[in-house]
Design an enzyme around this catalytic site. Structure first.
Site, mmCIF file in Angstrom:
data_model
loop_
_atom_site.group_PDB
_atom_site.id
_atom_site.type_symbol
_atom_site.label_atom_id
_atom_site.label_comp_id
_atom_site.label_asym_id
_atom_site.label_seq_id
_atom_site.Cartn_x
_atom_site.Cartn_y
_atom_site.Cartn_z
ATOM 1 N N LYS A 160 0.933 -1.084 -0.039
ATOM 2 C CA LYS A 160 0.081 0.197 -0.218
ATOM 3 C C LYS A 160 0.868 1.220 -0.076
ATOM 4 O O LYS A 160 0.630 2.220 -0.738
ATOM 5 C CB LYS A 160 -0.900 0.039 1.201
ATOM 6 C CG LYS A 160 -1.833 -1.028 1.305
ATOM 7 C CD LYS A 160 -2.768 -1.198 2.672
ATOM 8 C CE LYS A 160 -1.967 -1.614 3.856
ATOM 9 N NZ LYS A 160 -1.427 -3.079 3.776
ATOM 10 N N GLN A 169 -3.257 -2.453 7.251
ATOM 11 C CA GLN A 169 -3.895 -3.693 7.232
ATOM 12 C C GLN A 169 -4.586 -4.077 5.889
ATOM 13 O O GLN A 169 -4.129 -3.251 4.983
ATOM 14 C CB GLN A 169 -4.696 -4.297 8.554
ATOM 15 C CG GLN A 169 -3.935 -3.975 9.681
ATOM 16 C CD GLN A 169 -3.606 -2.690 10.375
ATOM 17 O OE1 GLN A 169 -4.514 -1.895 10.512
ATOM 18 N NE2 GLN A 169 -2.254 -2.349 10.638
HETATM 19 P P1 GDP Z 1 2.097 -2.337 2.977
HETATM 20 O O1 GDP Z 1 2.046 -2.628 4.566
HETATM 21 O O2 GDP Z 1 1.034 -2.895 2.294
HETATM 22 O O3 GDP Z 1 2.494 -0.967 2.810
HETATM 23 O O4 GDP Z 1 3.461 -3.315 2.578
HETATM 24 P P2 GDP Z 1 4.817 -3.603 3.133
HETATM 25 O O5 GDP Z 1 5.646 -2.427 3.110
HETATM 26 O O6 GDP Z 1 4.651 -4.040 4.620
HETATM 27 O O7 GDP Z 1 5.311 -4.795 2.262
HETATM 28 C C1 GDP Z 1 5.607 -4.608 0.867
HETATM 29 C C2 GDP Z 1 6.803 -4.987 0.832
HETATM 30 O O8 GDP Z 1 7.139 -5.203 -0.521
HETATM 31 C C3 GDP Z 1 8.002 -4.015 0.984
HETATM 32 O O9 GDP Z 1 9.160 -4.459 1.665
HETATM 33 C C4 GDP Z 1 8.186 -3.251 -0.058
HETATM 34 O O10 GDP Z 1 9.232 -2.399 -0.289
HETATM 35 C C5 GDP Z 1 8.183 -4.228 -1.085
HETATM 36 N N1 GDP Z 1 7.437 -4.198 -2.443
HETATM 37 C C6 GDP Z 1 6.595 -3.103 -2.817
HETATM 38 N N2 GDP Z 1 6.336 -3.119 -4.253
HETATM 39 C C7 GDP Z 1 7.021 -4.078 -4.518
HETATM 40 C C8 GDP Z 1 7.066 -5.086 -5.949
HETATM 41 O O11 GDP Z 1 6.420 -4.532 -6.910
HETATM 42 N N3 GDP Z 1 8.095 -6.046 -6.167
HETATM 43 C C9 GDP Z 1 8.899 -6.290 -5.054
HETATM 44 N N4 GDP Z 1 9.644 -7.352 -5.129
HETATM 45 N N5 GDP Z 1 8.772 -5.712 -3.783
HETATM 46 C C10 GDP Z 1 8.032 -4.871 -3.487
HETATM 47 P P1 IMO Z 2 0.168 -3.233 7.379
HETATM 48 O O1 IMO Z 2 -0.450 -1.968 7.413
HETATM 49 C C1 IMO Z 2 -0.091 -7.527 7.934
HETATM 50 C C2 IMO Z 2 -2.108 -8.835 11.577
HETATM 51 C C3 IMO Z 2 -1.059 -9.412 12.627
HETATM 52 C C4 IMO Z 2 -2.493 -10.485 13.309
HETATM 53 C C5 IMO Z 2 -3.418 -9.804 13.305
HETATM 54 C C6 IMO Z 2 -3.939 -8.887 14.554
HETATM 55 O O2 IMO Z 2 1.391 -3.207 7.104
HETATM 56 O O3 IMO Z 2 -0.465 -3.951 5.946
HETATM 57 P P2 IMO Z 2 -2.806 -6.583 15.698
HETATM 58 O O4 IMO Z 2 -1.493 -6.591 16.064
HETATM 59 O O5 IMO Z 2 -3.423 -5.783 14.659
HETATM 60 O O6 IMO Z 2 -4.017 -6.866 16.613
HETATM 61 O O7 IMO Z 2 -3.002 -8.205 14.999
HETATM 62 O O8 IMO Z 2 -3.394 -8.603 12.076
HETATM 63 N N1 IMO Z 2 -1.617 -7.582 11.069
HETATM 64 C C7 IMO Z 2 -1.150 -7.436 9.958
HETATM 65 N N2 IMO Z 2 -0.548 -8.214 9.035
HETATM 66 N N3 IMO Z 2 0.081 -6.106 7.743
HETATM 67 C C8 IMO Z 2 -0.284 -5.526 8.810
HETATM 68 O O9 IMO Z 2 -0.271 -4.044 8.606
HETATM 69 C C9 IMO Z 2 -0.817 -5.867 9.842
HETATM 70 N N4 IMO Z 2 -1.445 -5.288 11.004
HETATM 71 C C10 IMO Z 2 -1.742 -6.393 11.660
HETATM 72 O O10 IMO Z 2 -0.275 -10.249 12.233
HETATM 73 O O11 IMO Z 2 -2.548 -11.731 12.347
HETATM 74 MG MG MG Z 3 3.164 -3.766 6.042
#
Ligand code: GDP
Ligand code: IMO
Ligand code: MG
Length: 418
Positions: A16, A218
């Site tokens: 995201k 999330q």
């Molecule tokens: P969010 O919580 O939805 O913002 O996602 P996160 O940051 O927790 O996890 C997404 C992961 O994928 C991060 O490590 C990003 O740097 C990485 N990422 C995002 N877009 C891409 C993509 O298109 N390809 C790859 N390989 N990694 C990506």
């Molecule tokens: P972003 O915004 C992935 C999951 C936890 C657990 C459940 C409840 O980075 O996508 P909590 O601590 O919220 O009470 O945990 O939700 N969880 C996530 N999983 N990405 C997240 O945030 C999460 N935030 C909570 O792993 O299963």
């Molecule tokens: Mg995340």
């Protein structure tokens, strides 16, 4: 002049933040409306990596105002750490960060309660991030929670602290109370310049024609009402949660972008029909660096689930899809999409309401040829391998939504627009 929601439509970590960052190039304001420091949002700009937890992802763009709306639960100490970390990296947010006074506080008490219930032996482990999110939202609903504005009224702060600790069977000594109050007051002074009512601000800015992004945290399958309950988070992650979380009415939200990974992941406990417990799952985890941004836990990986995705597209009213991490599927062999669930002798196309049934379903797959080419530097859809294009088209067809953004790597630049 529009407002756009960018929402995770799986179990979180759909990338995201990357999409918020990419679309943020044209935005004036980015708003976080739910969740708290359980979120881990990663942005990569020319090898510079930022992981944000409570601060909206717009913070890396100096022209964007960032808003933490009333629906967020805020841990003041973690928030200050995050702000200081950004400051040390040269991010100036002095005039562009707003925190709503109604946001509920996450206290150390809530983190303790979260950790305790996760250690329980009653089989109730959720696999939370242990950030105190569930207990903080529970106190908010129980009407015993502390809000940011309570920090600025010592008498109320003290009496509410006594009450909230008592409600969890803890009696604070005078010394403990004094210590907690003092720590909170120091944090309150630090945060004071940023505290401002945000619903008035946001609605005025919408009237003035500003571009606003609502940044989900999330994902929809973790929504407290619509997710795989009880293996969910404690907030409303679906688009309906935006209005509740930030006081912008539904008819002022113009576009919903659903963020979907090209495969599925999940962190924590709970059923995951398309989970791969084999070499392919390991390969996806390794290639996608699928380890939690907040807790470092290995993420469970599996095939794209069009049943779950169709459900979340419906719940959110997704207009367009951002399909992310497509590059990770390079070299995994043939790819599969789950198009139905087999339950007992029936094929079901609906995401079950009951987690017990979700745990029992078997995915029904469509298999498609994969691709071997490195796609991580492509910027045109037409340049993608035919099999990758076919895969995208099949997902679009199954969900009935166009994939207007395709992400082929973590950097801003690794993005294909259609
Ligand atoms: P969010 O919580 O939805 O913002 O996602 P996160 O940051 O927790 O996890 C997404 C992961 O994928 C991060 O490590 C990003 O740097 C990485 N990422 C995002 N877009 C891409 C993509 O298109 N390809 C790859 N390989 N990694 C990506
Ligand atoms: P972003 O915004 C992935 C999951 C936890 C657990 C459940 C409840 O980075 O996508 P909590 O601590 O919220 O009470 O945990 O939700 N969880 C996530 N999983 N990405 C997240 O945030 C999460 N935030 C909570 O792993 O299963
Ligand atoms: Mg995340």
């Amino acid at each position: 002049m529009s407002s756009t929601a960018i929402l995770g439509c799986m179990w979180g970590d759909e990338a995201k933040a990357k999409i918020v960052d990419v679309l943020g190039a044209n935005a004036d304001i980015v708003v976080r409306f739910q969740g708290g420091s359980n979120a881990g949002h990663t942005i990569i700009i020319d090898n510079d990596k930022y992981i944000l937890h409570m601060v909206p992802s717009g913070i890396v763009n100096p022209k964007i105002i960032c808003v933490i709306a009333p629906g967020v639960v805020l841990n003041p100490f973690e928030m200050i750490d995050e702000m200081q970390g950004l400051k040390e990296r040269g991010v100036d947010f002095s005039n562009r960060l707003l925190i709503d006074p109604r946001a509920n506080l996450v206290l150390d008490l809530h983190k303790d309660l979260d950790c305790k219930s996760e250690q329980g032996t009653n089989g109730n482990k959720i696999g939370t991030t242990k950030r105190g999110i569930g207990p903080a939202y529970a106190d908010a609903v129980a009407r015993t929670g502390l809000k940011i504005y309570h920090l600025y009224d010592e008498v109320t702060l003290k009496s509410m602290l006594i009450q909230i600790y008592q409600s969890h069977d803890r009696n604070l000594t005078e010394t403990e109370l004094k210590e907690i109050v003092e720590e909170l007051q120091v944090a309150a002074e630090y945060l004071k310049p940023y505290v401002k009512q945000t619903p008035y601000y946001l609605n005025e800015q919408i009237k003035a024609g500003k571009e606003i992004i609502f940044e989900g945290a999330q994902g929809s399958l973790l929504d407290i009402t619509y997710g795989s309950y009880p293996y969910v988070t404690s907030s409303h992650t679906v688009s309906g949660g935006i209005s509740i979380g930030c006081g912008v009415p539904p008819n002022k939200i113009n576009k919903i972008i659903g963020v979907y990974k090209s495969y599925f992941t999940r962190v924590g406990e709970g059923p995951f029909p398309t989970e791969l417990l084999d070499k392919t799952g390991d390969q996806i985890r390794t290639q996608g660096h699928e380890f939690g941004s907040t807790t470092g836990r290995p993420r469970r990986c599996g095939w794209f689930d069009a049943v779950a995705s169709g459900y979340t597209a419906m719940l959110n009213g997704v207009d367009e899809m951002a399909l992310t991490l497509l590059d990770v599927l390079t070299g995994v062999g043939d790819v599969k999409i789950c198009t139905g669930y087999k339950y007992k002798d029936e094929i079901i196309k609906e995401f079950p309401a009951e987690v017990r049934i979700l745990a029992e379903v078997e995915p029904v797959y469509e298999e498609m040829p994969g691709w071997e080419e490195d796609i991580s530097s492509l910027t045109e859809f037409d340049a993608l391998p035919q099999n990758a294009k076919n895969y995208i088209k099949r997902i679009e067809e199954l969900l009935g939504i166009p994939a207007t953004i395709i992400s082929v790597g973590p950097d801003r630049k690794q993005t294909i627009f259609r």
